[in-house]
Write an enzyme that holds these catalytic residues in place. Sequence first.
Site, PDB file in Angstrom:
ATOM      1  N   HIS A 253       1.492 -84.766  68.003  1.00 54.06           N
ATOM      2  CA  HIS A 253       2.102 -83.693  68.732  1.00 54.06           C
ATOM      3  C   HIS A 253       0.617 -82.497  68.583  1.00 54.06           C
ATOM      4  O   HIS A 253       0.339 -81.795  67.555  1.00 54.06           O
ATOM      5  CB  HIS A 253       2.957 -82.764  67.403  1.00 54.06           C
ATOM      6  CG  HIS A 253       4.154 -83.677  67.887  1.00 54.06           C
ATOM      7  ND1 HIS A 253       5.293 -83.619  68.886  1.00 54.06           N
ATOM      8  CD2 HIS A 253       4.867 -84.801  67.237  1.00 54.06           C
ATOM      9  CE1 HIS A 253       6.278 -84.099  68.591  1.00 54.06           C
ATOM     10  NE2 HIS A 253       6.025 -85.123  67.594  1.00 54.06           N
TER      11      HIS A 253
ATOM     12  N   CYS B  97       4.390 -87.792  71.860  1.00 51.93           N
ATOM     13  CA  CYS B  97       5.451 -88.307  71.442  1.00 51.93           C
ATOM     14  C   CYS B  97       6.325 -89.251  72.047  1.00 51.93           C
ATOM     15  O   CYS B  97       5.998 -90.242  72.701  1.00 51.93           O
ATOM     16  CB  CYS B  97       6.022 -87.439  70.309  1.00 51.93           C
ATOM     17  SG  CYS B  97       6.855 -88.194  69.031  1.00 51.93           S
ATOM     18  N   TYR B  98       7.646 -88.744  72.185  1.00 47.90           N
ATOM     19  CA  TYR B  98       8.625 -89.296  73.026  1.00 47.90           C
ATOM     20  C   TYR B  98       8.039 -89.449  74.417  1.00 47.90           C
ATOM     21  O   TYR B  98       8.344 -90.191  75.096  1.00 47.90           O
ATOM     22  CB  TYR B  98       9.836 -88.777  72.880  1.00 47.90           C
ATOM     23  CG  TYR B  98      11.185 -89.319  73.431  1.00 47.90           C
ATOM     24  CD1 TYR B  98      11.786 -90.262  72.887  1.00 47.90           C
ATOM     25  CD2 TYR B  98      11.311 -89.098  74.938  1.00 47.90           C
ATOM     26  CE1 TYR B  98      12.932 -90.850  73.469  1.00 47.90           C
ATOM     27  CE2 TYR B  98      12.442 -90.004  75.479  1.00 47.90           C
ATOM     28  CZ  TYR B  98      13.133 -90.719  74.687  1.00 47.90           C
ATOM     29  OH  TYR B  98      14.209 -91.418  75.272  1.00 47.90           O
TER      30      TYR B  98
ATOM     31  N   GLU C 161       0.806 -79.679  70.225  1.00 48.42           N
ATOM     32  CA  GLU C 161       1.372 -78.462  70.277  1.00 48.42           C
ATOM     33  C   GLU C 161       1.829 -77.807  68.950  1.00 48.42           C
ATOM     34  O   GLU C 161       1.852 -76.574  68.992  1.00 48.42           O
ATOM     35  CB  GLU C 161       2.944 -78.508  71.027  1.00 48.42           C
ATOM     36  CG  GLU C 161       3.934 -79.175  70.391  1.00 48.42           C
ATOM     37  CD  GLU C 161       4.056 -80.493  70.491  1.00 48.42           C
ATOM     38  OE1 GLU C 161       3.026 -81.076  70.600  1.00 48.42           O
ATOM     39  OE2 GLU C 161       5.346 -81.022  70.291  1.00 48.42           O
TER      40      GLU C 161
ATOM     41  N   SER D 119      19.633 -49.625  74.212  1.00 46.01           N
ATOM     42  CA  SER D 119      20.277 -49.901  72.810  1.00 46.01           C
ATOM     43  C   SER D 119      18.997 -48.994  71.889  1.00 46.01           C
ATOM     44  O   SER D 119      19.443 -48.851  70.796  1.00 46.01           O
ATOM     45  CB  SER D 119      20.579 -51.204  72.453  1.00 46.01           C
ATOM     46  OG  SER D 119      19.614 -51.938  72.350  1.00 46.01           O
ATOM     47  N   GLY D 120      17.964 -49.146  72.329  1.00 43.17           N
ATOM     48  CA  GLY D 120      16.712 -48.718  71.542  1.00 43.17           C
ATOM     49  C   GLY D 120      16.150 -50.110  70.948  1.00 43.17           C
ATOM     50  O   GLY D 120      15.160 -49.845  70.079  1.00 43.17           O
ATOM     51  N   GLY D 121      16.822 -51.127  71.032  1.00 43.71           N
ATOM     52  CA  GLY D 121      16.012 -52.497  70.686  1.00 43.71           C
ATOM     53  C   GLY D 121      14.982 -52.757  71.694  1.00 43.71           C
ATOM     54  O   GLY D 121      14.553 -52.102  72.576  1.00 43.71           O
ATOM     55  N   VAL D 122      14.182 -53.780  71.252  1.00 49.91           N
ATOM     56  CA  VAL D 122      12.889 -54.182  72.066  1.00 49.91           C
ATOM     57  C   VAL D 122      13.321 -54.556  73.270  1.00 49.91           C
ATOM     58  O   VAL D 122      12.430 -53.830  74.316  1.00 49.91           O
ATOM     59  CB  VAL D 122      12.365 -55.289  71.206  1.00 49.91           C
ATOM     60  CG1 VAL D 122      11.063 -55.736  71.898  1.00 49.91           C
ATOM     61  CG2 VAL D 122      12.269 -55.187  69.698  1.00 49.91           C
ATOM     62  N   ASP D 123      14.228 -55.368  73.615  1.00 47.25           N
ATOM     63  CA  ASP D 123      14.729 -56.074  75.028  1.00 47.25           C
ATOM     64  C   ASP D 123      14.902 -54.818  75.824  1.00 47.25           C
ATOM     65  O   ASP D 123      14.221 -54.820  76.862  1.00 47.25           O
ATOM     66  CB  ASP D 123      15.458 -56.975  75.005  1.00 47.25           C
ATOM     67  CG  ASP D 123      14.915 -58.086  74.157  1.00 47.25           C
ATOM     68  OD1 ASP D 123      13.712 -58.156  73.624  1.00 47.25           O
ATOM     69  OD2 ASP D 123      16.023 -58.834  73.532  1.00 47.25           O
ATOM     70  N   SER D 124      15.781 -54.028  75.378  1.00 47.27           N
ATOM     71  CA  SER D 124      16.356 -53.005  76.649  1.00 47.27           C
ATOM     72  C   SER D 124      15.063 -52.137  76.570  1.00 47.27           C
ATOM     73  O   SER D 124      15.137 -51.622  77.931  1.00 47.27           O
ATOM     74  CB  SER D 124      17.722 -52.430  76.209  1.00 47.27           C
ATOM     75  OG  SER D 124      17.650 -51.782  75.110  1.00 47.27           O
TER      76      SER D 124
ATOM     77  N   GLY E  76      10.966 -85.961  71.622  1.00 49.26           N
ATOM     78  CA  GLY E  76      12.276 -85.627  71.501  1.00 49.26           C
ATOM     79  C   GLY E  76      12.742 -86.544  70.151  1.00 49.26           C
ATOM     80  O   GLY E  76      11.966 -87.555  69.750  1.00 49.26           O
TER      81      GLY E  76
ATOM     82  N   LYS F 187      10.137 -63.968  73.278  1.00 49.45           N
ATOM     83  CA  LYS F 187      10.205 -62.617  72.711  1.00 49.45           C
ATOM     84  C   LYS F 187       8.717 -62.095  72.216  1.00 49.45           C
ATOM     85  O   LYS F 187       8.586 -60.952  72.627  1.00 49.45           O
ATOM     86  CB  LYS F 187      10.800 -62.926  71.155  1.00 49.45           C
ATOM     87  CG  LYS F 187      11.288 -61.860  70.610  1.00 49.45           C
ATOM     88  CD  LYS F 187      12.633 -61.163  71.127  1.00 49.45           C
ATOM     89  CE  LYS F 187      13.053 -59.913  70.216  1.00 49.45           C
ATOM     90  NZ  LYS F 187      14.231 -59.353  70.872  1.00 49.45           N
TER      91      LYS F 187
END
Length: 532
Positions: free
Chosen positions: A176, A86-87, A178, A230-235, A59, A381
Amino acid sequence: MAAASANPTVLVVDFGAQYGQLIARRVRDLGVYSEIIPCDMTAAEVGALDPAAIILSGGPASVYAEDAPSLDPGVLELGVPVLGFCYGQQAMAVALGGEVAHTDKGEYGPAPLALTSEGGASALFAGMPAEQTVWMSHRDAVSRVPEGFVVTSRTDVCPVASMECPERRLYATQFHPEVRHTPFGDEMLANFLFDVCGLERTWTMDSIIQDSVAAIREQVGESRVILGLSGGVDSSVVAALCARAIGRQLTCVFVNHGLLRKGEPEEVEEVFTRQFDVDFVHVHAEDRYAALLAGVTDPEEKRHIIGSQFWKEFFAVAEELAEDGRPVQFLAQGTIYPDIIESGARKTGGKASTIKSHHNLIPFPEGVSFELIEPLDHFFKDEVRALGTALGLPDYIVQRQPFPGPGLAIRIIGEVTLAKLALLKDADAIVREELDAYNQAAWEEDGERPVWQYFAVLPDVRSVGVMGDERTYGYPVILRAVESSDAMTADWAKLPYELLTKISTRITSEVEGINRVVYDITSKPPATIEWE
Ligand code: XMP
């Protein structure tokens, strides 16, 4: 969300935006389910979530700053293994009676780390060389470890680069693990998850699909579900998942506003009528949108008209469906995990409930109400894309780049007309074809797609040109191609001149009415990615 609850969960306590997300993603990449929680949760609240392990993120604050986020020391008494970065290391030290000091010299970037042997071999570093490079980013550092802790590594600048109390399964690093710049970072995380915590790789694509399908079936029962596709990835991924879970109880409503890119409506229809056994409604609203947008030049007004008409079209279908006496009870949405995190939502106890603020944005007409189902609300995503692939969606949908809801209407500056739409669709198709190939070649060569988003914009000006012996007076097209990771900031892509030449030549010779191509070399900020 019940999909997650079947899996042991690693909770990431987030002390600063972004760090938590990165850690949760790394843990999930190792096959263990992980969720982010805010740092002000009490030990009782954290305990109620029944974590298998806890990771404290980094952080930006100093632990001694006035409003520095602090850790409820009870979190370290839950008997659950804890790893701090770290933090997170500093917060752990302070919570257990150790000390953190301001150092004269900060330590930023790669640093050579030497393991110590004070407490014998550390489980965290098992299988690693005695010296390695790690990524540091700090000024403060632990100066005295809490009682019962040993120092397990140091750098020239940092005397406590890591510390641990193995008996209590408490571990921490100043660096870190990560980030990719810590080459052994994944191994450290794996050592913690599998050796210290005894976890197994249960978060796999198969288990994700199985759990999600079961959760959707349980929530929906025999009811009917509607989805705005919508044709997008998520929907599209929600549709594929619901198709697997409830088949024909799902109706996908694809409102075609005529503002999609060339070929897209056909692609969406093809996939969801041939490949998946769902009820697919293609609403041809192109003419209604064209009429509504006639004469409108203000970007915000365009957005408003397009958004509100979408819901009108959508609810009209819902009403029609209900005429057979089986009303639609659920509305499926493609909300994903970052939307939830960014809307400031938080867990309220139990693994099943999450509050979201953005739901209120849907303008339900009077008397209409749906229960929401959001099967992707715990996925990042890239997990959504992997899920789509595993469910059989083609690459051209799963790898689709972000595309604004208002579509090409906000890439046509000024009034949207059918003639301008036709010009833009053709020019944009060439841009996509060329840049798809460029990205693909780079992907095959070094595993990265360098250009993040690319498209054409049609401005509201014309200029003089010459073709053959003829003077022309045509539209220019603006090429926009950016590098970005999250759309918050972006830089224009340094495309090879030959590629720019090819795109320009192709557009001016293949799209009648375009006689000039210009390249937008502005970063975000000060510009935005889109033009409107
Ligand atoms: P800007 O233009 O703000 O865009 O830099 C950032 C990212 O968001 C996308 N974008 C939208 N997406 N509805 C969306 O779903 C919208 O109205 C919208 N406007 C911009 C844009 O394509 C870029 O990836």
